[in-house]
Motif scaffolding. Structure first.
Motif, mmCIF file in Angstrom:
data_model
loop_
_atom_site.group_PDB
_atom_site.id
_atom_site.type_symbol
_atom_site.label_atom_id
_atom_site.label_comp_id
_atom_site.label_asym_id
_atom_site.label_seq_id
_atom_site.Cartn_x
_atom_site.Cartn_y
_atom_site.Cartn_z
ATOM 1 N N UNK A 172 0.822 -1.219 0.000
ATOM 2 C CA UNK A 172 0.000 0.000 0.000
ATOM 3 C C UNK A 172 0.855 1.267 0.000
ATOM 4 N N UNK A 173 1.826 1.409 0.904
ATOM 5 C CA UNK A 173 2.657 2.621 0.810
ATOM 6 C C UNK A 173 3.488 2.646 -0.478
ATOM 7 N N UNK A 174 3.875 1.477 -0.960
ATOM 8 C CA UNK A 174 4.621 1.400 -2.209
ATOM 9 C C UNK A 174 3.779 1.980 -3.348
ATOM 10 N N UNK A 175 2.506 1.594 -3.404
ATOM 11 C CA UNK A 175 1.610 2.079 -4.459
ATOM 12 C C UNK A 175 1.287 3.565 -4.296
ATOM 13 N N UNK A 176 1.215 4.028 -3.052
ATOM 14 C CA UNK A 176 0.847 5.426 -2.801
ATOM 15 C C UNK A 176 2.030 6.398 -2.849
ATOM 16 N N UNK A 180 2.464 9.033 -5.494
ATOM 17 C CA UNK A 180 1.465 10.102 -5.479
ATOM 18 C C UNK A 180 1.648 11.028 -4.286
ATOM 19 N N UNK A 181 1.915 10.429 -3.111
ATOM 20 C CA UNK A 181 2.057 11.239 -1.902
ATOM 21 C C UNK A 181 2.741 10.424 -0.807
ATOM 22 N N UNK A 182 3.848 10.923 -0.344
ATOM 23 C CA UNK A 182 4.559 10.262 0.744
ATOM 24 C C UNK A 182 3.721 10.310 2.024
ATOM 25 N N UNK A 183 3.020 11.413 2.208
ATOM 26 C CA UNK A 183 2.163 11.559 3.392
ATOM 27 C C UNK A 183 1.081 10.472 3.393
ATOM 28 N N UNK A 184 0.427 10.261 2.245
ATOM 29 C CA UNK A 184 -0.589 9.196 2.154
ATOM 30 C C UNK A 184 0.024 7.822 2.390
ATOM 31 N N UNK A 185 1.223 7.620 1.898
ATOM 32 C CA UNK A 185 1.901 6.336 2.097
ATOM 33 C C UNK A 185 2.117 6.068 3.586
ATOM 34 N N UNK A 243 -7.669 -4.893 5.234
ATOM 35 C CA UNK A 243 -6.297 -5.372 5.015
ATOM 36 C C UNK A 243 -6.203 -6.193 3.725
ATOM 37 N N UNK A 244 -7.173 -7.093 3.533
ATOM 38 C CA UNK A 244 -7.165 -7.946 2.339
ATOM 39 C C UNK A 244 -7.307 -7.098 1.075
ATOM 40 N N UNK A 245 -8.234 -6.155 1.106
ATOM 41 C CA UNK A 245 -8.442 -5.284 -0.057
ATOM 42 C C UNK A 245 -7.200 -4.444 -0.336
ATOM 43 N N UNK A 246 -6.592 -3.921 0.705
ATOM 44 C CA UNK A 246 -5.378 -3.122 0.533
ATOM 45 C C UNK A 246 -4.259 -3.959 -0.090
ATOM 46 N N UNK A 247 -4.111 -5.192 0.380
ATOM 47 C CA UNK A 247 -3.069 -6.068 -0.163
ATOM 48 C C UNK A 247 -3.305 -6.349 -1.642
ATOM 49 N N UNK A 248 -4.533 -6.712 -1.987
ATOM 50 C CA UNK A 248 -4.833 -7.077 -3.371
ATOM 51 C C UNK A 248 -4.747 -5.861 -4.296
ATOM 52 N N UNK A 249 -5.457 -4.799 -3.961
ATOM 53 C CA UNK A 249 -5.484 -3.618 -4.836
ATOM 54 C C UNK A 249 -4.092 -3.019 -4.983
ATOM 55 N N UNK A 250 -3.401 -2.877 -3.871
ATOM 56 C CA UNK A 250 -2.068 -2.267 -3.919
ATOM 57 C C UNK A 250 -1.066 -3.132 -4.670
ATOM 58 N N UNK A 251 -1.168 -4.432 -4.533
ATOM 59 C CA UNK A 251 -0.237 -5.302 -5.265
ATOM 60 C C UNK A 251 -0.453 -5.177 -6.774
ATOM 61 N N UNK A 252 -1.714 -5.024 -7.186
ATOM 62 C CA UNK A 252 -1.998 -4.831 -8.619
ATOM 63 C C UNK A 252 -1.467 -3.485 -9.104
#
Length: 142
Positions: free
Chosen positions: A33-37, A40-45, A84-93
């Motif tokens: 998730x922080x990798x994907x964000x 765009x924004x370090x703060x969001x990550x 957590x599951x959604x974050x893992x899946x969406x962010x990995x994609x």
């Protein structure tokens, strides 16, 4: 001996494999998730990691963990796992190659299947005390 009515499968031998799958998926969410964000924004990550780690640490259903800081109904605990599951899946994609995202998606599906007994318990967990938590229940749901 643990009373199955007041203690989640999460705290029994039946909960070992689901716990390992869930924790592995959580770790992936905490990294992906922080990798994907970050682009765009370090703060969001940074905020994503605080949310993904902090919420489940603070909020839990009594009887599901050894210690409960702020007691919440079982549906809230399920929602945190789904987050957590959604974050893992969406962010990995979004962050990684397709083959790795496919593996994460399969892991998330296996985690959901393994979590079903715990989720059933959480939906019918004993009544919760608004103050104190700590696994003590204020009463039982019939």
């Amino acid at each position: 001996m643990l009373d199955p009515a007041t203690v989640s499968p999460n705290l029994t031998d039946r909960g070992r494999i689901p716990s390992v799958l869930r924790f592995t998926t959580e770790l992936i969410a905490w990294v992906a998730t922080p990798w994907a964000l970050a682009e765009h924004s370090v703060v969001l990550a940074v905020l994503s990691v605080i949310v993904l780690i902090g919420l489940p640490t603070v909020f839990s259903t009594p009887g599901d963990k050894k210690q409960t800081l702020i007691p919440v109904p079982g549906i809230a605990t399920i929602a945190l796992v789904v987050l957590q599951l959604a974050a893992a899946v969406i962010s990995s994609w979004l962050a990684w190659q397709s083959w790795l995202a496919i593996l994460v998606s399969v892991l998330a599906l296996l985690t959901v299947l393994a979590e079903l007994p715990r989720w059933r318990w959480l939906l019918h967990a004993p009544g919760r005390s608004a103050v104190g938590g700590g696994g003590e229940s204020a009463g039982k749901i019939a």
